[in-house]
Design an enzyme around this catalytic site. Structure first.
Site, PDB file in Angstrom:
ATOM      1  N   TYR A 188      34.778 -51.380   3.656  1.00 16.82           N
ATOM      2  CA  TYR A 188      34.151 -52.504   2.944  1.00 16.82           C
ATOM      3  C   TYR A 188      34.638 -53.824   3.546  1.00 16.82           C
ATOM      4  O   TYR A 188      33.839 -54.726   3.829  1.00 16.82           O
ATOM      5  CB  TYR A 188      34.514 -52.415   1.464  1.00 16.82           C
ATOM      6  CG  TYR A 188      33.860 -53.474   0.597  1.00 16.82           C
ATOM      7  CD1 TYR A 188      32.497 -53.419   0.318  1.00 16.82           C
ATOM      8  CD2 TYR A 188      34.604 -54.520   0.044  1.00 16.82           C
ATOM      9  CE1 TYR A 188      31.884 -54.380  -0.486  1.00 16.82           C
ATOM     10  CE2 TYR A 188      34.009 -55.491  -0.763  1.00 16.82           C
ATOM     11  CZ  TYR A 188      32.649 -55.407  -1.022  1.00 16.82           C
ATOM     12  OH  TYR A 188      32.051 -56.358  -1.811  1.00 16.82           O
TER      13      TYR A 188
ATOM     14  N   THR B  42      30.216 -57.111 -12.659  1.00 16.26           N
ATOM     15  CA  THR B  42      28.856 -56.617 -12.416  1.00 16.26           C
ATOM     16  C   THR B  42      28.893 -55.087 -12.471  1.00 16.26           C
ATOM     17  O   THR B  42      29.959 -54.489 -12.672  1.00 16.26           O
ATOM     18  CB  THR B  42      28.337 -57.030 -11.023  1.00 16.26           C
ATOM     19  OG1 THR B  42      29.127 -56.347 -10.039  1.00 16.26           O
ATOM     20  CG2 THR B  42      28.418 -58.534 -10.797  1.00 16.26           C
TER      21      THR B  42
ATOM     22  N   ASP C 271      14.989 -51.223   1.496  1.00 11.43           N
ATOM     23  CA  ASP C 271      16.397 -50.991   1.858  1.00 11.43           C
ATOM     24  C   ASP C 271      16.726 -51.940   3.014  1.00 11.43           C
ATOM     25  O   ASP C 271      16.093 -51.858   4.076  1.00 11.43           O
ATOM     26  CB  ASP C 271      16.550 -49.523   2.282  1.00 11.43           C
ATOM     27  CG  ASP C 271      17.972 -49.178   2.705  1.00 11.43           C
ATOM     28  OD1 ASP C 271      18.771 -50.094   3.007  1.00 11.43           O
ATOM     29  OD2 ASP C 271      18.275 -47.971   2.750  1.00 11.43           O
ATOM     30  N   VAL C 272      17.709 -52.824   2.822  1.00 19.91           N
ATOM     31  CA  VAL C 272      17.989 -53.822   3.870  1.00 19.91           C
ATOM     32  C   VAL C 272      18.479 -53.185   5.181  1.00 19.91           C
ATOM     33  O   VAL C 272      18.462 -53.830   6.231  1.00 19.91           O
ATOM     34  CB  VAL C 272      19.011 -54.901   3.414  1.00 19.91           C
ATOM     35  CG1 VAL C 272      18.440 -55.764   2.310  1.00 19.91           C
ATOM     36  CG2 VAL C 272      20.353 -54.291   3.019  1.00 19.91           C
TER      37      VAL C 272
ATOM     38  N   ASP D 201      14.956 -55.685  -3.281  1.00 21.65           N
ATOM     39  CA  ASP D 201      16.030 -54.751  -3.657  1.00 21.65           C
ATOM     40  C   ASP D 201      15.533 -53.350  -3.354  1.00 21.65           C
ATOM     41  O   ASP D 201      14.331 -53.090  -3.362  1.00 21.65           O
ATOM     42  CB  ASP D 201      16.365 -54.884  -5.149  1.00 21.65           C
ATOM     43  CG  ASP D 201      17.768 -54.419  -5.486  1.00 21.65           C
ATOM     44  OD1 ASP D 201      18.620 -55.266  -5.805  1.00 21.65           O
ATOM     45  OD2 ASP D 201      18.022 -53.193  -5.419  1.00 21.65           O
TER      46      ASP D 201
END
Ligand code: NAI
Length: 245
Positions: free
Chosen positions: A151, A185, A59-60, A38
């Protein structure tokens, strides 16, 4: 009792919060060895300590860092049998006002992020006898909703990316997406903390409730075990009956 993921070594991104964290807890209970990644370093360390897992701050969207960190994760677990891509970000803004930088960031994290992670994990997954890739896409991959052009584009892209992995990486690697509806979440706190927003969000849902993280973690478990052994390249809505198509 023997867990469903006994001796499976799995990397989970976005594991510091929400669905990624719940998936980590369920997979740990099922006996998996976990590497948790994460960008929230303190958060990922906390859950890794709780589960005796390995923690990696990353950071992906940072491809060189992902290459290094996923290699380190694979070394730490002496291999990888599975990946769960759960890291993601959301910006709901009408297209007129959508900042191009926000578009870039959503594509970088939600679409290119899983590409970076799977690319780096592939040498390990290739070594596994039966490997699995699970991507948390969204109902936004399946249908348009106001203010979600960036998104939804990122999520439709990552769902198709995952479907193509199912085709390219078989027969030893299976790849499937989960398409959650609204799940309670941190990402959706702005919605479920407001009773009016919650009522509007559940109106169209056949099961008349918002989703919980364990609704999604159980689907991720299904896709990460031989219970789904003849299933690859699919998108499973976990949305209480919202996206209907
Ligand atoms: P969350 O905000 O609770 O957790 C997301 C996690 O991803 C956080 O720990 C965050 O630090 C991490 N993350 C964000 N950007 C990152 C990056 N660049 N590199 C590494 N880690 C990063 O959100 P939630 O709800 O658990 O989301 C999980 C996934 O599910 C996301 O991909 C999200 O787009 C997707 N999703 C969420 C829905 C919801 O209603 N909450 C519905 C459909 C899909």
């Amino acid at each position: 009792m023997i867990g469903k993921l006994e001796s499976r070594r799995i990397l989970i991104t976005g594991a510091a919060s929400g669905m990624g964290r719940e998936i980590a807890r369920l997979f740990s209970r099922e006996g998996a060895d976990l590497a948790l990644l994460d960008r929230d370093e303190a958060g990922v360390k906390a859950i890794a300590d709780e589960l005796s897992a390995k923690a990696f701050g990353c950071d992906v969207a940072d491809r060189p860092a992902v290459g290094r960190i996923v290699a380190a994760a694979g070394e730490a677990l002496a291999g990888l049998d599975g990946v769960v891509n759960a890291a993601g970000i959301l910006d709901i803004t009408p297209f007129d006002d959508l900042d191009p930088d926000s578009w870039d960031r959503m594509i970088a994290v939600n679409l290119t992020g899983p590409f970076n992670v799977v690319k780096a994990a592939l040498p390990f997954l290739r070594q596994a006898e039966r490997a699995t890739i699970v991507t948390i896409a969204s109902v936004s991959a399946l249908m348009p909703m106001p203010g979600t052009s960036g998104y939804s584009a990122s999520k439709a892209g990552v769902a198709m990316f995952t479907k193509c992995l199912g085709m390219d990486l078989g027969p030893n690697i299976r790849a499937n997406s989960i398409c959650p509806g609204v799940i309670r979440t941190e990402m959706t706190r702005f919605l479920w903390e407001n009773p009016e927003h919650t009522a509007r969000a559940t109106e169209r849902v056949s099961l008349k409730r918002l989703g919980e993280t364990d609704d999604v973690s159980r689907a991720a478990l299904f896709f990460s075990t031989e219970d789904s052994g003849f299933t690859t390249g699919t998108e499973l809505p976990v949305d209480g009956g919202f996206s209907w198509r």
